[in-house]
Design a protein around this motif. Structure first.
Motif, PDB file in Angstrom:
ATOM      1  N   THR A 245       0.831  -1.198   0.000  1.00  0.00           N
ATOM      2  CA  THR A 245       0.000   0.000   0.000  1.00  0.00           C
ATOM      3  C   THR A 245       0.870   1.255   0.000  1.00  0.00           C
ATOM      4  O   THR A 245       1.824   1.360   0.763  1.00  0.00           O
ATOM      5  CB  THR A 245      -0.912   0.015   1.237  1.00  0.00           C
ATOM      6  N   GLY A 246       0.519   2.200  -0.852  1.00  0.00           N
ATOM      7  CA  GLY A 246       1.246   3.452  -0.923  1.00  0.00           C
ATOM      8  C   GLY A 246       2.418   3.456  -1.876  1.00  0.00           C
ATOM      9  O   GLY A 246       3.028   4.502  -2.108  1.00  0.00           O
ATOM     10  N   SER A 247       2.753   2.308  -2.441  1.00  0.00           N
ATOM     11  CA  SER A 247       3.878   2.232  -3.361  1.00  0.00           C
ATOM     12  C   SER A 247       3.430   2.475  -4.793  1.00  0.00           C
ATOM     13  O   SER A 247       2.315   2.132  -5.175  1.00  0.00           O
ATOM     14  CB  SER A 247       4.550   0.853  -3.281  1.00  0.00           C
ATOM     15  N   LYS A 248       4.310   3.081  -5.577  1.00  0.00           N
ATOM     16  CA  LYS A 248       4.024   3.273  -6.991  1.00  0.00           C
ATOM     17  C   LYS A 248       5.323   3.488  -7.758  1.00  0.00           C
ATOM     18  O   LYS A 248       6.184   4.257  -7.338  1.00  0.00           O
ATOM     19  CB  LYS A 248       3.102   4.475  -7.213  1.00  0.00           C
ATOM     20  N   GLY A 249       5.453   2.806  -8.875  1.00  0.00           N
ATOM     21  CA  GLY A 249       6.634   2.944  -9.709  1.00  0.00           C
ATOM     22  C   GLY A 249       6.256   3.357 -11.117  1.00  0.00           C
ATOM     23  O   GLY A 249       5.248   2.907 -11.663  1.00  0.00           O
ATOM     24  N   THR A 250       7.068   4.232 -11.718  1.00  0.00           N
ATOM     25  CA  THR A 250       6.828   4.713 -13.074  1.00  0.00           C
ATOM     26  C   THR A 250       8.138   4.731 -13.839  1.00  0.00           C
ATOM     27  O   THR A 250       9.129   5.297 -13.368  1.00  0.00           O
ATOM     28  CB  THR A 250       6.221   6.126 -13.077  1.00  0.00           C
ATOM     29  N   LEU A 251       8.136   4.116 -15.001  1.00  0.00           N
ATOM     30  CA  LEU A 251       9.280   4.148 -15.911  1.00  0.00           C
ATOM     31  C   LEU A 251       8.833   4.856 -17.181  1.00  0.00           C
ATOM     32  O   LEU A 251       7.897   4.426 -17.850  1.00  0.00           O
ATOM     33  CB  LEU A 251       9.755   2.729 -16.242  1.00  0.00           C
ATOM     34  N   ILE A 252       9.501   5.973 -17.518  1.00  0.00           N
ATOM     35  CA  ILE A 252       9.156   6.759 -18.703  1.00  0.00           C
ATOM     36  C   ILE A 252      10.340   6.733 -19.649  1.00  0.00           C
ATOM     37  O   ILE A 252      11.434   7.192 -19.308  1.00  0.00           O
ATOM     38  CB  ILE A 252       8.798   8.208 -18.310  1.00  0.00           C
ATOM     39  N   MET A 253      10.128   6.194 -20.845  1.00  0.00           N
ATOM     40  CA  MET A 253      11.201   6.049 -21.827  1.00  0.00           C
ATOM     41  C   MET A 253      10.865   6.840 -23.079  1.00  0.00           C
ATOM     42  O   MET A 253       9.735   6.799 -23.572  1.00  0.00           O
ATOM     43  CB  MET A 253      11.405   4.580 -22.190  1.00  0.00           C
ATOM     44  N   THR A 254      11.850   7.540 -23.608  1.00  0.00           N
ATOM     45  CA  THR A 254      11.696   8.269 -24.864  1.00  0.00           C
ATOM     46  C   THR A 254      12.801   7.821 -25.806  1.00  0.00           C
ATOM     47  O   THR A 254      13.956   8.217 -25.668  1.00  0.00           O
ATOM     48  CB  THR A 254      11.778   9.791 -24.647  1.00  0.00           C
ATOM     49  N   GLY A 255      12.448   6.934 -26.726  1.00  0.00           N
ATOM     50  CA  GLY A 255      13.428   6.416 -27.678  1.00  0.00           C
ATOM     51  C   GLY A 255      14.428   5.457 -27.080  1.00  0.00           C
ATOM     52  O   GLY A 255      15.464   5.166 -27.682  1.00  0.00           O
ATOM     53  N   THR A 256      14.145   4.936 -25.893  1.00  0.00           N
ATOM     54  CA  THR A 256      15.072   4.051 -25.184  1.00  0.00           C
ATOM     55  C   THR A 256      14.940   2.613 -25.683  1.00  0.00           C
ATOM     56  O   THR A 256      13.831   2.121 -25.900  1.00  0.00           O
ATOM     57  CB  THR A 256      14.769   4.065 -23.676  1.00  0.00           C
ATOM     58  N   VAL A 257      16.062   1.940 -25.840  1.00  0.00           N
ATOM     59  CA  VAL A 257      16.066   0.492 -26.035  1.00  0.00           C
ATOM     60  C   VAL A 257      16.480  -0.132 -24.709  1.00  0.00           C
ATOM     61  O   VAL A 257      17.621   0.028 -24.268  1.00  0.00           O
ATOM     62  CB  VAL A 257      17.020   0.065 -27.158  1.00  0.00           C
ATOM     63  N   PHE A 258      15.546  -0.834 -24.076  1.00  0.00           N
ATOM     64  CA  PHE A 258      15.768  -1.366 -22.731  1.00  0.00           C
ATOM     65  C   PHE A 258      15.770  -2.896 -22.818  1.00  0.00           C
ATOM     66  O   PHE A 258      14.742  -3.521 -23.037  1.00  0.00           O
ATOM     67  CB  PHE A 258      14.654  -0.892 -21.794  1.00  0.00           C
ATOM     68  N   THR A 259      16.923  -3.493 -22.615  1.00  0.00           N
ATOM     69  CA  THR A 259      17.077  -4.942 -22.697  1.00  0.00           C
ATOM     70  C   THR A 259      17.029  -5.552 -21.305  1.00  0.00           C
ATOM     71  O   THR A 259      17.781  -5.154 -20.415  1.00  0.00           O
ATOM     72  CB  THR A 259      18.415  -5.310 -23.363  1.00  0.00           C
ATOM     73  N   VAL A 260      16.121  -6.522 -21.106  1.00  0.00           N
ATOM     74  CA  VAL A 260      15.980  -7.221 -19.831  1.00  0.00           C
ATOM     75  C   VAL A 260      16.195  -8.708 -20.082  1.00  0.00           C
ATOM     76  O   VAL A 260      15.518  -9.312 -20.918  1.00  0.00           O
ATOM     77  CB  VAL A 260      14.595  -6.980 -19.211  1.00  0.00           C
ATOM     78  N   THR A 261      17.133  -9.311 -19.353  1.00  0.00           N
ATOM     79  CA  THR A 261      17.482 -10.713 -19.602  1.00  0.00           C
ATOM     80  C   THR A 261      16.692 -11.696 -18.760  1.00  0.00           C
ATOM     81  O   THR A 261      16.586 -12.872 -19.118  1.00  0.00           O
ATOM     82  CB  THR A 261      18.983 -10.934 -19.339  1.00  0.00           C
ATOM     83  N   ASN A 262      16.099 -11.256 -17.652  1.00  0.00           N
ATOM     84  CA  ASN A 262      15.419 -12.194 -16.774  1.00  0.00           C
ATOM     85  C   ASN A 262      13.929 -11.921 -16.703  1.00  0.00           C
ATOM     86  O   ASN A 262      13.140 -12.533 -17.413  1.00  0.00           O
ATOM     87  CB  ASN A 262      16.056 -12.167 -15.377  1.00  0.00           C
ATOM     88  N   SER A 263      13.506 -10.956 -15.867  1.00  0.00           N
ATOM     89  CA  SER A 263      12.068 -10.747 -15.710  1.00  0.00           C
ATOM     90  C   SER A 263      11.732  -9.271 -15.604  1.00  0.00           C
ATOM     91  O   SER A 263      12.502  -8.467 -15.081  1.00  0.00           O
ATOM     92  CB  SER A 263      11.534 -11.482 -14.468  1.00  0.00           C
ATOM     93  N   VAL A 264      10.539  -8.937 -16.121  1.00  0.00           N
ATOM     94  CA  VAL A 264       9.957  -7.611 -15.954  1.00  0.00           C
ATOM     95  C   VAL A 264       8.690  -7.784 -15.127  1.00  0.00           C
ATOM     96  O   VAL A 264       7.795  -8.537 -15.506  1.00  0.00           O
ATOM     97  CB  VAL A 264       9.614  -6.959 -17.311  1.00  0.00           C
ATOM     98  N   ILE A 265       8.613  -7.100 -13.996  1.00  0.00           N
ATOM     99  CA  ILE A 265       7.452  -7.198 -13.110  1.00  0.00           C
ATOM    100  C   ILE A 265       6.853  -5.806 -12.946  1.00  0.00           C
ATOM    101  O   ILE A 265       7.527  -4.876 -12.493  1.00  0.00           O
ATOM    102  CB  ILE A 265       7.841  -7.760 -11.729  1.00  0.00           C
ATOM    103  N   VAL A 266       5.599  -5.657 -13.349  1.00  0.00           N
ATOM    104  CA  VAL A 266       4.869  -4.407 -13.171  1.00  0.00           C
ATOM    105  C   VAL A 266       3.807  -4.683 -12.120  1.00  0.00           C
ATOM    106  O   VAL A 266       2.886  -5.465 -12.347  1.00  0.00           O
ATOM    107  CB  VAL A 266       4.241  -3.919 -14.488  1.00  0.00           C
TER     108      VAL A 266
END
Length: 297
Positions: A245-266
């Protein structure tokens, strides 16, 4: 001109100030320890304000120094370093602004280098802003202007980076120019009402390379935002938001190439307070690039 091994402004209960705002030119060269507002259990502080003609040099590549604004304090404290349009050059092991302050009152820490003519910040081990426990209120801010080259860690010696952890702070870091970070982990907004923003939108060159986790708005009541420009970003795990409760995350990308090798959790405590990933594409390939074994949840 000043050439010193150590510069400490404000130690313990003492408030230390150095105002060099009417000086036409000069250099402040610190070879070992640079500290503003260091330690103490009372009300303290430290202030360093420099005119446009003054250059600052802290450490060098072969003999790194330490850099701290507001560390190990216990009560109400305020500390700042205000650069003019001179040159700033720092080669340090640790770069800390508002770190390890506990059981205290409101605190405010500031490093403003928005207008420097040339900026070099090279950190080998640890970068932290607003990394404190049990601080009821306050703020910490770092501004690195468009003429900066910022390097945190290296491919052979990775550093850690924390922006807003364990405290009731409003924490902001803004950087422009070139930004290269080779990290073991990156945390932006973690636990206890930490509200943190790492804004790299003004960066024109560089890389964000994390061989562990990037956590944005994680832990109980942690709120975090990460803004990325058109650079390459890499991580093993990306966690945006948390179920608390009370937590919030925001990722804002503009033209970014973001490579993730394991897991993405939203994640998020509710549908209305879910973590968010935003992407703007302007005619070039961009977005999340999930590795062969990666998962998205």
């Amino acid at each position: 001109d000043a050439y010193v091994t150590d510069l400490v402004l404000g130690d313990g209960l003492v408030i230390g100030s150095l105002y060099a705002t009417n000086v036409s030119g000069g250099i402040l060269d610190v070879s070992r320890n640079f500290a503003i507002c260091k330690g103490g259990n009372g009300i303290g502080g430290g202030y360093l304000s420099l005119s446009d003609g003054i250059d600052v040099k802290i450490g060098d590549l072969t003999n790194r120094a330490s850099f701290a604004i507001g560390i190990n304090g216990g009560q109400q404290q305020t500390a700042s370093l205000l650069m003019g349009a001179g040159r700033f050059e720092a080669y340090v092991t640790n770069f800390w602004v508002g770190k390890d302050n506990s059981n205290g009152r409101e605190r405010h820490f500031l490093f403003d280098a928005a207008n420097v003519s040339t900026g070099i910040l090279d950190v080998s081990d640890s970068f932290a802003i607003g990394d404190s426990r049990n601080t009821p209120a306050g703020a910490a801010a770092i501004t690195l202007g468009d003429n900066f080259t910022t390097t945190i860690g290296s491919p052979s010696q990775r550093a850690s980076m924390k922006v807003g952890t364990y405290l009731s702070y409003a924490v902001t870091m803004t950087a422009g120019g070139t930004f290269n970070a080779y990290l073991t982990n990156l945390v932006v907004g973690f636990t206890n009402s930490a509200t943190a923003t790492l804004d790299l939108a003004g960066v024109t060159n560089g890389i964000l390379d994390v061989n562990g986790s990037i956590l944005i708005g994680d832990g109980g009541m942690g709120i975090g935002e990460l803004h990325l420009p058109a650079i390459n970003a890499l991580a093993e795990t990306l966690h945006v938001g948390s179920p608390y409760t009370g937590s919030k995350g925001t990722l804002i990308m503009t033209g970014t190439v973001f490579t993730v090798t394991n897991s993405v959790i939203v994640d998020g405590p509710s549908v209305a307070n879910k973590g968010r990933i935003s992407l703007t594409v302007d005619g070039t390939p961009a977005g999340l690039d999930l590795g062969f074994a990666a998962t998205l949840t």
